[in-house]
Design a protein around this motif. Structure first.
Motif, PDB file in Angstrom:
ATOM      1  N   ASN A   1       0.877  -1.272  -0.082  1.00 32.75           N
ATOM      2  CA  ASN A   1      -0.009  -0.019   0.027  1.00 32.75           C
ATOM      3  C   ASN A   1       0.925   1.317   0.206  1.00 32.75           C
ATOM      4  OD1 ASN A   1      -1.701   2.080   0.500  1.00 32.75           O
ATOM      5  ND2 ASN A   1      -3.137   0.742   1.613  1.00 32.75           N
ATOM      6  N   LYS A   2       0.866   2.110  -1.031  1.00 27.12           N
ATOM      7  CA  LYS A   2       1.769   3.063  -1.420  1.00 27.12           C
ATOM      8  C   LYS A   2       1.251   4.379  -0.438  1.00 27.12           C
ATOM      9  CE  LYS A   2      -0.677   4.602  -5.483  1.00 27.12           C
ATOM     10  NZ  LYS A   2      -1.084   5.832  -5.193  1.00 27.12           N
ATOM     11  N   ASN A   3       0.205   4.252  -0.016  1.00 29.89           N
ATOM     12  CA  ASN A   3      -0.499   5.158   1.001  1.00 29.89           C
ATOM     13  C   ASN A   3      -0.280   5.065   2.398  1.00 29.89           C
ATOM     14  OD1 ASN A   3      -1.332   6.927  -1.161  1.00 29.89           O
ATOM     15  ND2 ASN A   3      -3.382   5.841  -1.415  1.00 29.89           N
ATOM     16  N   VAL A   4       0.539   4.019   2.861  1.00 27.13           N
ATOM     17  CA  VAL A   4       0.664   3.776   4.302  1.00 27.13           C
ATOM     18  C   VAL A   4       2.189   4.156   4.658  1.00 27.13           C
ATOM     19  CG1 VAL A   4       0.826   2.190   5.849  1.00 27.13           C
ATOM     20  CG2 VAL A   4      -1.044   1.962   4.214  1.00 27.13           C
ATOM     21  N   PHE A   5       2.427   4.841   5.701  1.00 23.36           N
ATOM     22  CA  PHE A   5       3.765   5.194   6.240  1.00 23.36           C
ATOM     23  C   PHE A   5       3.923   4.851   7.590  1.00 23.36           C
ATOM     24  CE2 PHE A   5       2.467   8.072   2.954  1.00 23.36           C
ATOM     25  CZ  PHE A   5       3.142   8.477   2.010  1.00 23.36           C
TER      26      PHE A   5
ATOM     27  N   LYS B   1      -2.311  19.777   8.685  1.00 19.83           N
ATOM     28  CA  LYS B   1      -3.295  20.270   7.629  1.00 19.83           C
ATOM     29  C   LYS B   1      -2.500  19.608   6.289  1.00 19.83           C
ATOM     30  CE  LYS B   1      -6.796  21.252   9.871  1.00 19.83           C
ATOM     31  NZ  LYS B   1      -7.715  20.288  10.400  1.00 19.83           N
ATOM     32  N   GLU B   2      -1.184  19.330   6.581  1.00 21.94           N
ATOM     33  CA  GLU B   2      -0.075  19.250   5.354  1.00 21.94           C
ATOM     34  C   GLU B   2      -0.683  17.920   4.652  1.00 21.94           C
ATOM     35  OE1 GLU B   2       4.024  19.851   5.279  1.00 21.94           O
ATOM     36  OE2 GLU B   2       3.593  20.969   7.444  1.00 21.94           O
ATOM     37  N   ASP B   3      -0.570  17.783   3.210  1.00 22.75           N
ATOM     38  CA  ASP B   3      -0.487  16.391   2.490  1.00 22.75           C
ATOM     39  C   ASP B   3       0.235  15.354   2.979  1.00 22.75           C
ATOM     40  OD1 ASP B   3      -1.612  15.034   0.531  1.00 22.75           O
ATOM     41  OD2 ASP B   3      -0.044  15.361  -0.570  1.00 22.75           O
ATOM     42  N   VAL B   4       0.078  14.176   3.244  1.00 29.32           N
ATOM     43  CA  VAL B   4       0.724  13.061   3.705  1.00 29.32           C
ATOM     44  C   VAL B   4       1.407  12.611   2.318  1.00 29.32           C
ATOM     45  CG1 VAL B   4       0.754  10.993   4.803  1.00 29.32           C
ATOM     46  CG2 VAL B   4      -0.757  12.677   5.546  1.00 29.32           C
ATOM     47  N   ASN B   5       2.890  12.746   2.525  1.00 26.77           N
ATOM     48  CA  ASN B   5       3.534  11.977   1.658  1.00 26.77           C
ATOM     49  C   ASN B   5       4.965  11.649   1.954  1.00 26.77           C
ATOM     50  OD1 ASN B   5       5.040  14.452   1.254  1.00 26.77           O
ATOM     51  ND2 ASN B   5       3.598  15.316  -0.256  1.00 26.77           N
ATOM     52  N   ALA B   6       5.839  11.218   1.417  1.00 30.82           N
ATOM     53  CA  ALA B   6       7.274  10.838   1.870  1.00 30.82           C
ATOM     54  C   ALA B   6       7.927  12.042   2.437  1.00 30.82           C
ATOM     55  CB  ALA B   6       8.053   9.968   0.688  1.00 30.82           C
ATOM     56  N   THR B   7       8.045  13.112   1.865  1.00 33.38           N
ATOM     57  CA  THR B   7       8.339  14.182   2.346  1.00 33.38           C
ATOM     58  C   THR B   7       7.989  14.818   3.517  1.00 33.38           C
ATOM     59  OG1 THR B   7       8.999  15.102  -0.238  1.00 33.38           O
ATOM     60  CG2 THR B   7       8.944  16.782   1.652  1.00 33.38           C
TER      61      THR B   7
END
Length: 141
Positions: free
Chosen positions: A82-86, A103-109
């Motif tokens: 699942n690429k949306n799980v960190f 409120k930031e977008d959840v991504n690798a950065t």
């Protein structure tokens, strides 16, 4: 939708829940796993049920207590495709609250930024070594 999971061995996650809700309020998008606290609990079943609640477009941040521990291992195996799980291991209270309130977008950065928040929230309190001031003044005055 952003989802947060706090998972630990024992009741650490449940204790974190109490403190997190004190500071950030109750949030239905935050789940807690306290593994091995009840005799007949099946961690794999608990994880499967949790993942069944995630939609394909959910962004999920999982905090685990210990890298390489069984809780971390089982969640990592489940999240593998699942690429949306960190997953962040070795969490602390400030980093979880930051993740919940941000409120930031959840991504690798963003996940790397969260790890820095956790690192930067760890420090020491410098104590006054001057023994000449030995009174009962309020600490904050």
């Amino acid at each position: 939708m952003k989802k947060i999971v706090v998972a630990s061995h024992g009741s650490m996650a449940e204790g974190m829940k109490n403190t997190i809700e004190l500071f950030a309020g109750h949030n239905d998008n935050v789940s807690y796993i306290s593994a091995y606290t009840k005799k007949n609990d099946d961690l794999n079943e608990t994880i499967d049920k949790l993942f069944d609640t995630f939609a394909d477009d959910d962004k999920v941040i999982i905090f685990t207590d210990l890298m390489g521990g069984s809780v971390n291992q089982r969640l990592t195996v489940k999240a593998q495709t699942n690429k949306n799980v960190f997953i962040i291991y070795g969490f602390n209270l400030p980093v979880v609250i930051e993740a919940i309130l941000s409120k930031e977008d959840v991504n690798a950065t963003y996940i790397k930024k969260l790890v820095e928040v956790g690192r930067n929230s760890l420090g020491t309190v410098e104590l006054d070594s001057n023994d000449s001031k030995n009174d009962d003044e309020d600490f904050f005055n």
